[in-house]
Design a protein around this motif. Structure first.
Motif, PDB file in Angstrom:
ATOM      1  N   SER A 185      -2.089  -4.686   2.398  1.00  0.00           N
ATOM      2  CA  SER A 185      -2.320  -4.041   3.007  1.00  0.00           C
ATOM      3  C   SER A 185      -1.288  -4.656   4.239  1.00  0.00           C
ATOM      4  O   SER A 185      -0.258  -4.735   4.161  1.00  0.00           O
ATOM      5  CB  SER A 185      -3.343  -4.278   3.624  1.00  0.00           C
ATOM      6  N   THR A 212       0.902  -1.237  -0.015  1.00  0.00           N
ATOM      7  CA  THR A 212      -0.278  -0.253  -0.025  1.00  0.00           C
ATOM      8  C   THR A 212       0.826   1.260  -0.067  1.00  0.00           C
ATOM      9  O   THR A 212       2.150   1.185   0.507  1.00  0.00           O
ATOM     10  CB  THR A 212      -1.304   0.288   1.492  1.00  0.00           C
ATOM     11  N   ALA A 241     -11.212  -7.021 -11.083  1.00  0.00           N
ATOM     12  CA  ALA A 241     -10.923  -7.880  -9.406  1.00  0.00           C
ATOM     13  C   ALA A 241     -11.827  -8.955  -9.536  1.00  0.00           C
ATOM     14  O   ALA A 241     -12.594  -9.243  -9.930  1.00  0.00           O
ATOM     15  CB  ALA A 241     -11.450  -6.430  -8.635  1.00  0.00           C
ATOM     16  N   LYS A 289     -16.115  -9.738  -9.772  1.00  0.00           N
ATOM     17  CA  LYS A 289     -16.764  -8.076 -10.272  1.00  0.00           C
ATOM     18  C   LYS A 289     -15.900  -7.513 -11.790  1.00  0.00           C
ATOM     19  O   LYS A 289     -15.441  -8.480 -12.468  1.00  0.00           O
ATOM     20  CB  LYS A 289     -15.698  -6.489  -9.471  1.00  0.00           C
ATOM     21  N   GLU A 320      -7.374  -1.939  -2.939  1.00  0.00           N
ATOM     22  CA  GLU A 320      -8.462  -2.069  -4.077  1.00  0.00           C
ATOM     23  C   GLU A 320      -8.045  -1.809  -4.984  1.00  0.00           C
ATOM     24  O   GLU A 320      -8.967  -1.563  -5.708  1.00  0.00           O
ATOM     25  CB  GLU A 320      -9.653  -0.820  -3.435  1.00  0.00           C
ATOM     26  N   ASP A 321      -7.366  -1.725  -5.641  1.00  0.00           N
ATOM     27  CA  ASP A 321      -6.909  -1.495  -6.439  1.00  0.00           C
ATOM     28  C   ASP A 321      -6.395  -2.930  -7.610  1.00  0.00           C
ATOM     29  O   ASP A 321      -6.021  -2.867  -8.274  1.00  0.00           O
ATOM     30  CB  ASP A 321      -5.262  -0.649  -7.059  1.00  0.00           C
ATOM     31  N   THR A 322      -6.022  -3.576  -6.593  1.00  0.00           N
ATOM     32  CA  THR A 322      -5.817  -5.286  -6.929  1.00  0.00           C
ATOM     33  C   THR A 322      -6.513  -5.163  -7.747  1.00  0.00           C
ATOM     34  O   THR A 322      -8.643  -6.042  -8.003  1.00  0.00           O
ATOM     35  CB  THR A 322      -5.944  -6.072  -5.646  1.00  0.00           C
ATOM     36  N   LYS A 369      -3.381   1.427  -3.287  1.00  0.00           N
ATOM     37  CA  LYS A 369      -4.691   1.241  -2.835  1.00  0.00           C
ATOM     38  C   LYS A 369      -4.611  -0.063  -2.874  1.00  0.00           C
ATOM     39  O   LYS A 369      -4.346  -0.731  -3.749  1.00  0.00           O
ATOM     40  CB  LYS A 369      -5.285   1.719  -2.340  1.00  0.00           C
ATOM     41  N   SER A 377     -12.483   6.826  -9.580  1.00  0.00           N
ATOM     42  CA  SER A 377     -11.373   6.094  -8.110  1.00  0.00           C
ATOM     43  C   SER A 377      -9.822   5.862  -8.386  1.00  0.00           C
ATOM     44  O   SER A 377      -8.832   6.022  -7.395  1.00  0.00           O
ATOM     45  CB  SER A 377     -11.860   4.529  -8.475  1.00  0.00           C
TER      46      SER A 377
END
Length: 126
Positions: free
Chosen positions: A126, A14, A40, A43, A89-91, A87, A63
């Protein structure tokens, strides 16, 4: 026909940075708008960033605004995605794509991209 090959993905902590590259085959790279998308696990694929044929116009998903930068070098048939302040959430798997006929003002989210790369995995721990 255009073939797209992404590279530069990997595992990063991160806050770290990565630079993705997408190399295109053929002699007509400058005639394509180029975009980066990501998917992702579990998703749908989503738009990340796009760039006009000459590189003068860019667009970003909310985002990633302020953190990611898309650029291109038409002489090298390559488009880049510089990703900073990553971040978890960018994975995702990141794909580059080429749009042959889309107008320069057509939102990338609505553009039927003509060619896709195979994707490169980006994992942010993270």
């Amino acid at each position: 026909q255009v073939q797209l090959v992404e590279s530069g993905g990997g595992l990063v902590q991160t806050g770290g940075s990565l630079r993705l590259s997408c190399a295109a085959s053929g002699r007509t790279f400058s005639s394509y708008r180029m975009g980066w998308f990501r998917q992702a696990p579990g998703k749908e694929r989503e738009f990340v960033a796009g760039i006009s044929r000459a590189g003068g116009r860019t667009s970003y998903a909310d985002s990633v605004k302020g953190r990611f930068t898309i650029s291109r070098e038409n002489a090298k048939n390559t488009v880049y995605l510089q990703m900073n302040s990553l971040k978890p959430e960018d994975t995702a798997v990141y794909y580059c794509a080429a749009d042959r006929l889309g107008g320069e003002l057509t939102p990338f989210e609505q553009a039927p991209m003509d060619y896709w790369g195979q994707g490169t995995q980006v994992t942010v721990s993270s």
